[in-house]
Write an enzyme that holds these catalytic residues in place. Structure first.
Site, mmCIF file in Angstrom:
data_model
loop_
_atom_site.group_PDB
_atom_site.id
_atom_site.type_symbol
_atom_site.label_atom_id
_atom_site.label_comp_id
_atom_site.label_asym_id
_atom_site.label_seq_id
_atom_site.Cartn_x
_atom_site.Cartn_y
_atom_site.Cartn_z
ATOM 1 N N ASP A 227 29.943 -8.742 56.094
ATOM 2 C CA ASP A 227 29.832 -9.529 57.320
ATOM 3 C C ASP A 227 28.865 -8.858 58.306
ATOM 4 O OD1 ASP A 227 31.160 -11.801 58.820
ATOM 5 O OD2 ASP A 227 31.637 -10.182 60.208
ATOM 6 N N GLU A 302 29.816 4.327 41.318
ATOM 7 C CA GLU A 302 30.871 5.123 40.672
ATOM 8 C C GLU A 302 31.701 4.261 39.724
ATOM 9 O OE1 GLU A 302 33.190 6.596 43.957
ATOM 10 O OE2 GLU A 302 31.443 7.568 44.861
HETATM 11 C C1 NOJ Z 1 30.119 -14.002 60.318
HETATM 12 C C2 NOJ Z 1 31.260 -14.772 59.769
HETATM 13 O O1 NOJ Z 1 30.816 -15.591 58.732
HETATM 14 C C3 NOJ Z 1 31.838 -15.553 60.912
HETATM 15 O O2 NOJ Z 1 32.790 -16.478 60.475
HETATM 16 C C4 NOJ Z 1 32.415 -14.588 61.913
HETATM 17 O O3 NOJ Z 1 32.866 -15.311 63.042
HETATM 18 C C5 NOJ Z 1 31.375 -13.579 62.352
HETATM 19 N N1 NOJ Z 1 30.626 -13.048 61.267
HETATM 20 C C6 NOJ Z 1 32.025 -12.417 63.073
HETATM 21 O O4 NOJ Z 1 32.727 -11.639 62.158
#
Ligand code: NOJ
Length: 640
Positions: A227, A302
């Site tokens: 993310d 790993e």
């Molecule tokens: C990207 C994620 O796909 C989204 O759903 C989220 O709100 C933001 N990152 C923050 O984590």
């Protein structure tokens, strides 16, 4: 919608032995809150995913990616993690995750999990500890250093340390309160105030995440979708920046005639503003992130089951995106430039051309994606008057998409996406042709964007509505194995009860889904599509089958002589080795490979197609008329 037999037997090995599995994998995104509800509380769960694995096996995908299911207050749908090593009770227990992994592996499906390293939840023990620590002691400073605390500016530090805006709207800083009750330093949150940003200059933070990777790898996960992969490191000194960051929109659509006008209006509302993203953005795509991914690559190395790291990085231009997948870093990066191209042949053509070039330079596979849990579903975007528009959610008072047109174009776009070499991502419901819920009542919205923009942006709830499994069941069968819905959802008390009826056998009661589904979802329900000739599900199943048989995912891409983006025609060939030879659909030359020609008509008039082919698949019944490919249609022609 096939004519003629396939030109090759379906026995060819799917993956070349030297390629890791993810090079050409078709990966299905499960948003656990909304996939399937096994315990009947109105919220999807891991046991629900396990129960529906046979459906995914039938569809023919290679892997699933699970959006976060970790312990979380759910202020951002689980992207606010309070414990990275356990399952939130909403979704089950750690054993349910292990059971799901085992069942998926037994079914031949790989499992990718989400990793959220940019921020934790404010309920994470580290942040709780940071807030309760005395900032004037060394021990206090040490625990606060895991996050981005800074003194305020102005009189008494009453103003934020800089002008950064949260992606969800409003300021990116919130002032903390010291343990003695006095106003304290400010902490950075690029997202909601319940999502404090971690300090990636802190060695403990780095060590912790390597440990989290190993925790899940030891349990057999096949990779991580990372993310906000471009956001972990911030520029030295945290300099001011003039714009509010977007999400997917921070990837730049190419050839965006007219897009230069797009941008924020006075309310801070934005759709797409590529000009904001010229470098440097002090909290995006900083050089330091790459060192982190090199260290993670070493952790994954790993393990000998080829785990994958997938970057969710909203960076532009594509050349910068592909730096995340240089050798020794991540393995894949989502291609949001392709997603943002919309239903537009010139934009899509340019996105594909540049993606193919850049991928080649670094020796990484491409990825292709049309929708996810942050976007208005493409079946709805493509039905807007401007099918390149990218609104952040749609509400009843907004322009309503032409559903039939979006359905048609969505199917055709899937034929482009799944025909392209590389790895493809399908968002749950894409395979049903599911549209966005565009008239959701504002009182039900849960996306923090809606609140933080004071309703100026509807946000992402409309694409997160629970899946319809059975047309005639309450809640369209979201509560798998339950027959009757009796009451409002306990997990979203504003959601009205779904009128229940006894659907036959002994009634098992369930709460209404956490977000109500639109009426139209009945016609899209899985039980109306699986094994139904001509359904979107069957089209996807067929495309995935042929893609595998012909090894399109590892094939060689070339624009075809039919390619004419100015006229709205997108056409490319994909050639793969191992065939018995035949004639190139394009040139008529004898060639030793298998070849498919993928054509999409995104223009206004019917277009010429090759005269001879062994078999063809069309995006819908009326796609081919009088030997011509009609507008808003696509076809795969397979070599003679
Ligand atoms: C990207 C994620 O796909 C989204 O759903 C989220 O709100 C933001 N990152 C923050 O984590």
């Amino acid at each position: 919608m096939t004519t003629g037999p396939l030109s090759t037997p379906p026995s060819e090995a799917r993956n070349h032995p030297i390629n890791p599995w993810w090079v050409d994998a078709v990966i299905y995104q499960v948003y656990p809150r909304s996939f399937a509800d096994a315990d009947g509380d109105g919220m999807g769960d891991l046991a629900g995913v396990t129960a529906q694995l046979p459906y995914l096996e039938e569809l023919g995908v290679d892997a699933i990616w699970l959006s976060p299911f970790y312990v979380s207050p759910q202020r951002d749908g689980g992207y606010d993690v309070a414990d990275y090593r356990d399952v939130d009770p909403l979704f089950g227990r750690l054993e349910d995750a292990e059971r799901l992994l085992d069942a998926a592996h037994a079914a031949g499906l790989r499992v990718i999990v989400d990793l959220v390293p940019n921020h934790t939840s404010s309920a994470h023990p580290w942040f709780v500890e940071a807030l309760s620590a005395d900032p004037n002691t060394e021990a206090g400073r040490a625990v606060r250093d895991r996050y981005m605390f800074r003194p305020g500016t102005g009189a008494d530090g009453a103003e934020a340390p800089n002008n950064w805006q949260s992606t969800f709207g409003g300021p990116a800083w919130t002032r903390s309160t010291n343990p003695d009750g006095t106003p304290g330093d400010w902490y950075l949150h690029l997202f909601d105030s319940s999502q404090p940003d971690l300090n990636w200059d802190n060695a403990e933070v780095r060590g912790e995440f390597e440990d989290i990777l190993r925790f899940w790898l030891d349990r057999g996960v096949d990779g991580f979708r990372v993310d906000v992969a471009h956001g972990l490191v911030k520029a030295e000194g945290l300099p001011d920046h003039h714009a509010r960051p977007g999400m997917v929109t921070d990837a730049e659509p190419l050839a965006a005639a007219g897009d230069a006008d797009a941008g924020e209006d006075v309310a801070g509302h934005r759709e797409s503003n590529p000009q904001d993203h010229a470098h440097p953005v002090p909290y995006h795509d900083q050089e330091g992130v790459h060192e982190i991914y090199r260290s993670w690559n070493a952790v994954l190395a790993e393990y000998d089951h080829d785990p994958v790291l997938v970057a969710e990085a909203w960076v532009s231009p594509l050349e910068r995106l592909f730096r995340y997948v240089r050798p020794g870093e991540m393995h894949q990066a989502f291609n949001f430039t392709f997603l943002l191209a919309g239903w537009d042949a010139v934009r899509m053509s340019d996105a594909i051309t540049v993606s193919v070039q850049e991928a080649e330079k670094v020796g990484a596979p491409n990825t292709w994606v049309l929708s996810n849990h942050d976007t208005v579903r493409h079946a709805s975007r493509f039905g807007l008057a401007d099918p390149t528009r990218y609104p952040n959610g749609l509400g009843a008072e907004d322009e309503q998409p032409d559903e039939a047109l979006g359905w048609k174009r969505g199917r055709a776009a899937a034929m482009i996406e799944l025909g392209l070499p590389g790895s493809a991502y399908i968002y749950q419901g894409d395979e049903l042709g599911l549209p966005e819920h565009t008239t959701l009542d504002d009182s039900l919205r849960q996306d923090p964007t809606f609140v933080r923009t004071e309703g100026a942006e509807k946000g992402r709830d409309g694409c997160r509505v629970p899946m319809p499994w059975r047309a005639d069941a309450p809640g369209f069968g979201f509560a798998v194995g339950h027959h009757v819905n009796t009451g409002p959802s306990p997990v979203n008390p504003n959601t009205p009860a779904t009128p229940g009826h006894d659907a036959g056998a002994a009634p098992l009661t369930a709460a209404a889904p956490w977000l109500p589904q639109p009426e139209s979802y009945g016609t899209y329900a899985a039980d109306r599509q699986v094994d139904v000739v001509g359904s979107t599900f069957e089209l996807y199943r067929q495309l995935l089958g042929v893609r595998g048989e012909l090894d399109l995912g590892t094939g060689a891409f070339a624009w075809s002589r039919f390619h004419s983006p100015e006229l709205g025609v997108l056409a490319f060939t994909v050639a793969t080795g191992g065939g018995q030879g035949g004639y190139d659909l394009d040139s008529g030359d004898h060639i030793p490979e298998k070849v498919a020609l993928v054509m999409a008509n995104m223009g206004q008039t019917a277009v010429e197609v090759p005269e001879e082919y062994a078999a063809a698949i069309f995006s819908h019944d009326e796609a081919m008329q009088d030997g011509q490919l009609m507008p808003d249609s696509a076809a795969w022609f397979l070599r003679r």
